[in-house]
Design a protein around this motif. Sequence first.
Motif, PDB file in Angstrom:
ATOM      1  N   THR A   6       3.928   3.942   5.238  1.00 41.46           N
ATOM      2  CA  THR A   6       3.432   5.306   5.188  1.00 41.46           C
ATOM      3  C   THR A   6       4.392   6.322   5.799  1.00 41.46           C
ATOM      4  OG1 THR A   6       2.158   5.058   7.024  1.00 41.46           O
ATOM      5  CG2 THR A   6       1.152   4.631   4.714  1.00 41.46           C
ATOM      6  N   SER A   7       5.387   5.750   6.380  1.00 34.27           N
ATOM      7  CA  SER A   7       6.087   6.771   7.449  1.00 34.27           C
ATOM      8  C   SER A   7       7.078   7.678   6.426  1.00 34.27           C
ATOM      9  CB  SER A   7       7.053   6.017   8.528  1.00 34.27           C
ATOM     10  OG  SER A   7       7.905   6.718   9.121  1.00 34.27           O
ATOM     11  N   HIS A   8       7.195   8.695   6.733  1.00 36.51           N
ATOM     12  CA  HIS A   8       8.003  10.001   6.168  1.00 36.51           C
ATOM     13  C   HIS A   8       9.365  10.339   6.865  1.00 36.51           C
ATOM     14  CE1 HIS A   8       4.558  10.459   3.292  1.00 36.51           C
ATOM     15  NE2 HIS A   8       3.757  10.669   4.371  1.00 36.51           N
ATOM     16  N   ASN A   9       9.696   9.425   7.982  1.00 40.33           N
ATOM     17  CA  ASN A   9      11.111   9.491   8.384  1.00 40.33           C
ATOM     18  C   ASN A   9      11.790   8.426   8.161  1.00 40.33           C
ATOM     19  OD1 ASN A   9      11.120   7.725  10.880  1.00 40.33           O
ATOM     20  ND2 ASN A   9       9.295   9.077  11.308  1.00 40.33           N
ATOM     21  N   ALA A  10      13.178   8.749   8.012  1.00 38.99           N
ATOM     22  CA  ALA A  10      14.082   7.589   7.309  1.00 38.99           C
ATOM     23  C   ALA A  10      13.980   6.154   8.423  1.00 38.99           C
ATOM     24  CB  ALA A  10      15.534   7.911   7.169  1.00 38.99           C
ATOM     25  N   ALA A  11      13.934   6.596   9.621  1.00 38.33           N
ATOM     26  CA  ALA A  11      13.955   5.392  10.411  1.00 38.33           C
ATOM     27  C   ALA A  11      12.606   4.524  10.460  1.00 38.33           C
ATOM     28  CB  ALA A  11      14.313   5.892  11.960  1.00 38.33           C
ATOM     29  N   GLY A  12      11.526   5.337  10.521  1.00 42.87           N
ATOM     30  CA  GLY A  12      10.204   4.663  10.445  1.00 42.87           C
ATOM     31  C   GLY A  12       9.918   3.990   9.112  1.00 42.87           C
ATOM     32  N   THR A  13      10.642   4.401   7.924  1.00 41.77           N
ATOM     33  CA  THR A  13      10.299   3.703   6.786  1.00 41.77           C
ATOM     34  C   THR A  13      11.154   2.613   6.665  1.00 41.77           C
ATOM     35  OG1 THR A  13      10.125   5.988   5.701  1.00 41.77           O
ATOM     36  CG2 THR A  13      10.625   4.210   4.101  1.00 41.77           C
ATOM     37  N   VAL A  14      12.520   2.865   7.218  1.00 43.80           N
ATOM     38  CA  VAL A  14      13.562   1.706   7.070  1.00 43.80           C
ATOM     39  C   VAL A  14      12.754   0.436   8.002  1.00 43.80           C
ATOM     40  CG1 VAL A  14      15.740   0.617   7.997  1.00 43.80           C
ATOM     41  CG2 VAL A  14      15.527   2.869   6.748  1.00 43.80           C
ATOM     42  N   HIS A  15      12.482   0.911   9.436  1.00 43.84           N
ATOM     43  CA  HIS A  15      11.921  -0.100  10.084  1.00 43.84           C
ATOM     44  C   HIS A  15      10.724  -0.979   9.528  1.00 43.84           C
ATOM     45  CE1 HIS A  15      10.123  -1.798  13.986  1.00 43.84           C
ATOM     46  NE2 HIS A  15      11.329  -1.768  14.270  1.00 43.84           N
ATOM     47  N   ALA A  16       9.677  -0.199   8.732  1.00 39.95           N
ATOM     48  CA  ALA A  16       8.592  -0.838   7.937  1.00 39.95           C
ATOM     49  C   ALA A  16       8.920  -1.491   6.920  1.00 39.95           C
ATOM     50  CB  ALA A  16       7.785   0.254   7.539  1.00 39.95           C
ATOM     51  N   LEU A  17      10.005  -1.249   6.082  1.00 42.33           N
ATOM     52  CA  LEU A  17      10.703  -1.923   5.342  1.00 42.33           C
ATOM     53  C   LEU A  17      11.224  -3.488   5.847  1.00 42.33           C
ATOM     54  CD1 LEU A  17      12.617   0.590   3.051  1.00 42.33           C
ATOM     55  CD2 LEU A  17      10.522  -0.852   2.289  1.00 42.33           C
ATOM     56  N   VAL A  18      11.798  -3.296   6.717  1.00 39.99           N
ATOM     57  CA  VAL A  18      12.506  -4.290   7.234  1.00 39.99           C
ATOM     58  C   VAL A  18      11.150  -5.431   7.709  1.00 39.99           C
ATOM     59  CG1 VAL A  18      13.872  -5.342   9.190  1.00 39.99           C
ATOM     60  CG2 VAL A  18      14.563  -3.522   8.221  1.00 39.99           C
ATOM     61  N   ARG A  19      10.212  -4.777   8.417  1.00 39.52           N
ATOM     62  CA  ARG A  19       9.214  -5.597   8.977  1.00 39.52           C
ATOM     63  C   ARG A  19       8.441  -6.192   7.764  1.00 39.52           C
ATOM     64  NH1 ARG A  19       4.765  -2.946  12.993  1.00 39.52           N
ATOM     65  NH2 ARG A  19       4.083  -5.190  12.467  1.00 39.52           N
ATOM     66  N   ALA A  20       8.467  -5.543   6.622  1.00 38.95           N
ATOM     67  CA  ALA A  20       7.722  -6.343   5.420  1.00 38.95           C
ATOM     68  C   ALA A  20       8.648  -7.255   4.835  1.00 38.95           C
ATOM     69  CB  ALA A  20       7.632  -5.125   4.377  1.00 38.95           C
ATOM     70  N   VAL A  21      10.092  -6.844   4.932  1.00 40.37           N
ATOM     71  CA  VAL A  21      10.516  -8.118   4.144  1.00 40.37           C
ATOM     72  C   VAL A  21      10.717  -9.466   5.087  1.00 40.37           C
ATOM     73  CG1 VAL A  21      13.186  -8.788   3.482  1.00 40.37           C
ATOM     74  CG2 VAL A  21      12.119  -6.554   3.142  1.00 40.37           C
ATOM     75  N   LEU A  22      10.858  -9.275   6.382  1.00 34.48           N
ATOM     76  CA  LEU A  22      10.980 -10.301   7.342  1.00 34.48           C
ATOM     77  C   LEU A  22       9.546 -10.766   7.539  1.00 34.48           C
ATOM     78  CD1 LEU A  22      13.926  -9.426   9.707  1.00 34.48           C
ATOM     79  CD2 LEU A  22      14.012 -10.645   7.599  1.00 34.48           C
ATOM     80  N   GLY A  23       8.659 -10.125   7.577  1.00 37.69           N
ATOM     81  CA  GLY A  23       7.294 -10.818   7.846  1.00 37.69           C
ATOM     82  C   GLY A  23       6.960 -10.834   9.233  1.00 37.69           C
ATOM     83  N   SER A  24       7.658 -10.097  10.040  1.00 39.42           N
ATOM     84  CA  SER A  24       7.031 -10.248  11.588  1.00 39.42           C
ATOM     85  C   SER A  24       7.475  -8.796  12.299  1.00 39.42           C
ATOM     86  CB  SER A  24       7.782 -11.437  12.288  1.00 39.42           C
ATOM     87  OG  SER A  24       9.307 -11.059  12.250  1.00 39.42           O
ATOM     88  N   ALA A  25       6.645  -8.892  13.554  1.00 43.67           N
ATOM     89  CA  ALA A  25       7.042  -7.748  14.320  1.00 43.67           C
ATOM     90  C   ALA A  25       8.451  -8.037  14.817  1.00 43.67           C
ATOM     91  CB  ALA A  25       6.285  -7.718  15.501  1.00 43.67           C
ATOM     92  N   LEU A  26       9.371  -7.009  15.134  1.00 46.96           N
ATOM     93  CA  LEU A  26      10.783  -7.028  15.470  1.00 46.96           C
ATOM     94  C   LEU A  26      11.315  -6.385  16.749  1.00 46.96           C
ATOM     95  CD1 LEU A  26      12.336  -6.523  12.084  1.00 46.96           C
ATOM     96  CD2 LEU A  26      11.938  -8.787  13.111  1.00 46.96           C
ATOM     97  N   PRO A  27      11.768  -7.000  17.616  1.00 44.11           N
ATOM     98  CA  PRO A  27      12.340  -6.259  18.714  1.00 44.11           C
ATOM     99  C   PRO A  27      13.703  -5.629  18.125  1.00 44.11           C
ATOM    100  CG  PRO A  27      12.934  -8.706  18.749  1.00 44.11           C
ATOM    101  CD  PRO A  27      12.118  -8.392  17.343  1.00 44.11           C
ATOM    102  N   LEU A  28      13.541  -4.581  17.675  1.00 43.70           N
ATOM    103  CA  LEU A  28      14.619  -3.815  16.711  1.00 43.70           C
ATOM    104  C   LEU A  28      14.423  -2.290  16.852  1.00 43.70           C
ATOM    105  CD1 LEU A  28      17.091  -4.306  15.183  1.00 43.70           C
ATOM    106  CD2 LEU A  28      15.633  -4.036  13.139  1.00 43.70           C
ATOM    107  N   HIS A  29      15.370  -1.697  17.305  1.00 44.23           N
ATOM    108  CA  HIS A  29      15.303  -0.212  17.343  1.00 44.23           C
ATOM    109  C   HIS A  29      16.464   0.365  16.144  1.00 44.23           C
ATOM    110  CE1 HIS A  29      16.141   4.157  18.612  1.00 44.23           C
ATOM    111  NE2 HIS A  29      15.084   3.799  19.067  1.00 44.23           N
ATOM    112  N   ILE A  30      15.797   1.230  15.473  1.00 39.96           N
ATOM    113  CA  ILE A  30      16.673   1.835  14.245  1.00 39.96           C
ATOM    114  C   ILE A  30      16.805   3.290  14.442  1.00 39.96           C
ATOM    115  CG2 ILE A  30      16.811   2.093  11.993  1.00 39.96           C
ATOM    116  CD1 ILE A  30      15.556  -0.662  11.528  1.00 39.96           C
ATOM    117  N   ARG A  31      17.931   4.072  14.481  1.00 38.75           N
ATOM    118  CA  ARG A  31      18.358   5.183  14.335  1.00 38.75           C
ATOM    119  C   ARG A  31      18.973   5.501  12.931  1.00 38.75           C
ATOM    120  NH1 ARG A  31      22.408   8.536  16.184  1.00 38.75           N
ATOM    121  NH2 ARG A  31      23.369   6.870  17.419  1.00 38.75           N
TER     122      ARG A  31
END
Length: 431
Positions: A6-31
């Motif tokens: 549901t995020s509308h900024n690029a980083a939030g959307t990418v982070h959510a996509l990565v979480r969806a693909v990998l299926g777990s919470a991630l110790p990952l920061h994205i800009r």
Amino acid sequence: MKCVVTSHNAAGTVHALVRAVLGSALPLHIRCWDGSEAGPPDAPVRLVLRHRRALRRLVWAPNEIGLARAFVSGDLDVESDFFESLSSLERILKGSAGPRDVDRQTKWELFRSALRLGAIGLPPKPPAEEIRLGGPLHSLRRDSAAISHHYDVGNDFYALVLGPSMTYSCAVWDDDAKTLEDAQTAKVDLVARKLGLNSESRVLDVGCGWGTFVIHAAREYGAHAVGVTLSQAQADFARKRAAEEGLSELVEIRVQDYREVRDGPFDAIASIGMAEHVGLSQLPTYTAALYALLRPGGRLLNHAISRKAGVVGHTTDRTSFINRYVFPDGELETLSTMTTAIEDAGFEVRDVEALREHYALTLREWVANLEANWDKAVRLTSEGRARVWRLYMAASALTFESGSIGVNQVLAVKSEDGKSGLPRTRKAWLS
């Protein structure tokens, strides 16, 4: 798995996509390219997506090639510690359960999010640094092209990375080695002592690089040394180096394949970091050729990287980052495969020394040299090429540290009537 983006900024959307693909919470920061950020600020991995093209690269190649293309092109960057980031990313990917239970609604949400980000589209052209060779595998022409791709980057670039020794193989960090130069000198001297060189010796260096070993053998032991390489740039550098040290009468450098050397016999042969280019199918040819070039009682020192038995992904994979960007057609064999090939040729294997930890230290020194001279390295080659080397050397250091690959010196003798000519103890022939 239920995951609606549901995020509308690029980083939030990418982070959510990565979480969806990998299926777990991630110790990952994205800009991202729009300045947006997402993920824990103190995450051990901080990635920068400088262009939405990075996502398309990953969509079309969701593996190490996609990541490599994104990084080499500059579409993807790493802000956190490079070694720690690579190590953490590997742990994240290995620990991922993957999208095992994605329902139709979630798939549709993922697709719409990817479409909104610009991740759906034609595959971007691979970076110019990527190569695919043609012709029969390990033919003379194809091997020459592979070596040229890797070694003809420019002597000045290699000098920045390797340091004054211009030695592109594992150093030996003995108790007296305080610098990379010390450790590389210790390595070539160890090889010379294992081969028993003296002023009466005629030694062949197969894959001589920039001439460090042949020059050391001539200067310190008075040996007559022949070095062969497939790189014209290396040969030119080595000849000039030998001339400047007044060793031209003792050192001969040739642009020549080892399979074309016909002027044996030699008293000793060194092969330092060259066997990785030979290939499994050519190992019998390689060892038989070296055996034929030695006199009875002559010694072979084969220094080569090896893969751990049972570990896949380090050999013959033509779609790997290493094969596409670094060592085209390179193959790592197990230590047992290498020693068997040496023995099958008729040699008697007398000694094996493992140097795995030494190579990890060497690679970290090379990475430090590259990072300290980054702007100059980019000017000498390209930013893409410098990125290839940074990624390749850092990842290799971690792989050596994990034990997935190693490096070994195998000393073998062309024994005659059961006589090796070697002293009974290791200490005696190393003194």
